[in-house]
Design a protein around this motif. Structure first.
Motif, PDB file in Angstrom:
ATOM      1  N   ARG A  88       0.828  -1.211   0.000  1.00  0.00           N
ATOM      2  CA  ARG A  88       0.000   0.000   0.000  1.00  0.00           C
ATOM      3  C   ARG A  88       0.864   1.263   0.000  1.00  0.00           C
ATOM      4  O   ARG A  88       0.487   2.277  -0.598  1.00  0.00           O
ATOM      5  CB  ARG A  88      -0.935  -0.008   1.209  1.00  0.00           C
ATOM      6  N   TYR A  91      -2.865  -1.688  -9.121  1.00  0.00           N
ATOM      7  CA  TYR A  91      -3.069  -2.477  -7.906  1.00  0.00           C
ATOM      8  C   TYR A  91      -4.136  -3.530  -8.175  1.00  0.00           C
ATOM      9  O   TYR A  91      -5.233  -3.212  -8.652  1.00  0.00           O
ATOM     10  CB  TYR A  91      -3.507  -1.566  -6.757  1.00  0.00           C
ATOM     11  N   ALA A 122       1.984   1.786  -3.444  1.00  0.00           N
ATOM     12  CA  ALA A 122       0.843   2.232  -4.257  1.00  0.00           C
ATOM     13  C   ALA A 122       0.468   3.681  -3.985  1.00  0.00           C
ATOM     14  O   ALA A 122      -0.300   4.284  -4.748  1.00  0.00           O
ATOM     15  CB  ALA A 122      -0.367   1.334  -3.989  1.00  0.00           C
ATOM     16  N   ASP A 150      -1.764  -7.987  -4.536  1.00  0.00           N
ATOM     17  CA  ASP A 150      -1.966  -8.336  -3.132  1.00  0.00           C
ATOM     18  C   ASP A 150      -2.685  -9.681  -3.041  1.00  0.00           C
ATOM     19  O   ASP A 150      -3.909  -9.737  -3.044  1.00  0.00           O
ATOM     20  CB  ASP A 150      -2.775  -7.242  -2.429  1.00  0.00           C
TER      21      ASP A 150
END
Length: 260
Positions: free
Chosen positions: A55, A84, A58, A162
């Motif tokens: 994160r 993402y 990102a 992820d």
């Protein structure tokens, strides 16, 4: 790797607070350099900060200290340059496969004249004929394929994954691992993936980063130099053994408590 650094992470700390206001380190002193075109997997026990690190790359979160940069530019916010992909496909239920893939291009006002590009990406993942289908009309594996190319079509500098295959059954997971490797080979996009699956990491990665339990720190980095990605290959089995040994040691170590 200095001189060929694409993503540069220096001394990153991410600290949360418990209900009493005491600091809890999710990440502590993270240093990591990633070269352009690499496929890096981050492996570690639950709660070690893998997703937190993703994160931060990102731009969805910010560290208390340290820096993160892509091509020398500090990461301060989300951007189409940092694609993402979540564990669940998160497709827009009201939009067809084609419209889901094209959504980012339309939002940026650059869809016109790139219709063929949408078609080519759908062809690349083997979903020709499903362009007009809606998310509820396709399987979970198909939906995750769409989610991957929806991020890729924006031509991100890095694709962040992820646990993108974590919700799939074993057969679909292996199928999509092969697809993801094929897409990475064809596009040469820098990819960073969080996974709990050591075999998956070895099958896909150029390097594997091992993290400790909280406070999340990088304990080892393994280069993946395999002639073939056959899971029954002696080199594959030996690398798996080494990684599992390190993970076991990391998990067995007592967690450090910080009372500042």
């Amino acid at each position: 790797m200095s001189g060929n650094v694409f993503i540069d992470i220096k001394k990153v700390n991410r600290v949360y607070r418990d209900t009493n206001g005491n600091p809890l380190y999710a990440l502590k002193d993270i240093d990591l350099e990633i070269a352009k075109g690499e496929f890096v997997s981050i492996v570690g026990p639950s709660g070690c900060g893998k997703t937190t690190l993703l994160r931060l790359i990102a731009g969805l979160d910010r560290p208390q200290s340290g820096s993160l940069a892509i091509e020398g530019q500090e990461i301060t916010r989300p951007s189409h340059e940092q694609g993402y992909v979540f564990q669940q496909s998160t497709l827009f239920p009201w939009a067809s496969v084609h419209d889901n893939v094209a959504m980012g291009l339309k939002a940026r006002g650059i869809y016109k004249g790139r219709e063929d590009q949408v078609k080519n990406y759908i062809d690349m993942i083997g979903l020709t004929g499903f362009e007009k289908s809606y998310p509820h009309e396709i399987s979970g594996g198909m939906a995750q394929r769409v989610a991957i190319i929806r991020a890729l079509i924006n031509e991100p500098k890095v694709l962040l994954l992820d646990e993108p295959l974590g919700a799939l059954d074993a057969f679909k997971r292996i199928e999509l691992q092969a697809l993801l490797l094929d897409v990475w080979t064809k596009t040469n996009t820098t990819m960073v993936m969080v996974t709990h699956d050591v075999d998956e990491a070895i099958s896909l990665s150029t390097r594997i980063v091992i993290m400790t339990p909280r406070p999340g720190q990088i304990t080892d980095i393994f280069d993946v130099n395999l002639g073939e990605r056959d899971r029954n290959n002696d080199d594959f089995i030996e690398l798996r053994k080494k990684i599992l040994e390190v993970l076991h040691i990391a998990i067995s170590q007592p967690q450090v408590e910080y009372n500042l």
